[in-house]
Motif scaffolding. Structure first.
Motif: not given
Ligand SMILES: [Zn+2]
Ligand SMILES: Nc1ncnc2c1ncn2[C@@H]1O[C@H](COP(=O)(O)OP(=O)(O)O)[C@@H](O)[C@H]1O
Ligand SMILES: [Mg+2]
Length: 277
Positions: A32-37, A55-60
């Motif tokens: 679970d990413c705090a920003t992207h779910g 890690g979260c692919p959207d954060c990356k």
């Molecule tokens: Zn993220």
């Protein structure tokens, strides 16, 4: 049992010493990413010990985009410093700093239309940079042409590099390189004026354009036309007057690539004086 070629390659790649795999996939799990779910993370164990989960692919992706953005800003900033070292005027002259779209008062329909055209030009500057399209702001003194052009420069920076200068200053700069003691060559100055991503050329047609001045202006405008670089021209002349001043060849190039915006209302200067009093 016979191994396939791929199996064999894989086992060579991961088994370097003894029986401990160098990298071993240990499956996937929901994270679970705090920003992207929720996203699926895949895990790997290194040398039989350390576990690492992706890690979260959207954060990356966001981080990569931010790095690209920062790099582009740094490049634009460095380019502007090189240019400002060459030009007397800064990218935005001091008296126009703080003159923005927000504090441009659009009381009449004409002012609203002009502001809207110029502001949307700034908002899509990346597109105009690709297509090499510019603007011609034409109108009497005090109608806010320089104000709106300064607003464009301030809103595209620091992402893009832009330069504000006057017609006289361009001519002075180029002629300045003809002196024996000049520290820059004519070619350097023309290259800079030809390649800066946005050139705002103010006060076109304030004085009578001699043939020599037309030649210099044509050189600059023609370079920008050929390389599809956007230019904003500011003039107190109407179409025929501008054509007489910059010459027909320059005028034709500008007319082909630029949108004409007429500032046909009264000077704002008396209002500005009242506001200041
Ligand atoms: Zn993220
Ligand atoms: N619509 C407007 N709203 C607010 N300030 C304006 C407006 N039009 C002009 N001004 C101000 O009036 C002064 C003259 O405008 P300027 O942009 O220099 O005119 P121009 O370049 O057309 O001669 C500047 O201080 C400018 O900020
Ligand atoms: Mg002006």
């Amino acid at each position: 049992m016979a191994h396939s070629h791929d199996d064999f390659a894989a086992s060579v790649a991961v088994r370097i010493s003894g029986d401990v795999p160098l990298v071993q996939a240990i499956g996937e799990c929901k994270a679970d990413c705090a920003t992207h779910g929720i996203y699926i993370a895949s895990g790997a164990r290194y040398m039989g010990k350390r576990e690492v989960w992706t890690g979260c692919p959207d954060c990356k992706e966001a981080q990569a985009a931010a790095e690209l953005h920062a790099e582009a800003q740094q490049k634009a900033q460095a380019a502007r410093q090189r240019i400002e070292a060459m030009v007397e005027d800064a990218a935005v002259p001091a008296r126009f700093i703080g003159r923005t779209f927000e504090n441009y008062k659009a009381a009449t329909q004409g002012q609203q239309a002009a502001k809207q055209i110029v502001q949307s030009y700034a908002e899509d500057f990346a597109g105009h940079l690709k297509r090499g399209t510019g603007l011609i702001l034409s109108g009497l003194p005090g109608t806010g042409k320089s104000h709106l052009a300064a607003a464009v420069l301030q809103s595209i920076m620091p992402m893009h590099c832009g330069l504000y200068t006057t017609c006289m200053n361009v001519i002075r700069m180029v002629r300045g390189t003809w002196r024996k003691d000049s520290d820059k060559s004519e070619a350097q100055v023309l290259h800079m004026l030809g390649t800066v991503p946005l050139l705002v050329l103010d006060e076109i047609g304030v004085q009578y354009g001699t043939d020599g001045e037309q030649t210099i202006l044509f050189d600059v405008l023609d370079r920008r036309y050929r390389d599809m670089m956007p230019t904003i021209l500011l003039t107190n002349q109407a179409k025929q007057g501008l054509k007489d001043f910059i010459g027909e060849r320059s005028f034709d190039r500008m007319a082909e690539t630029s949108r004409w915006v007429s500032f046909d209302w009264e000077s704002y200067r008396p209002t500005a004086r009242k506001e200041a009093a």
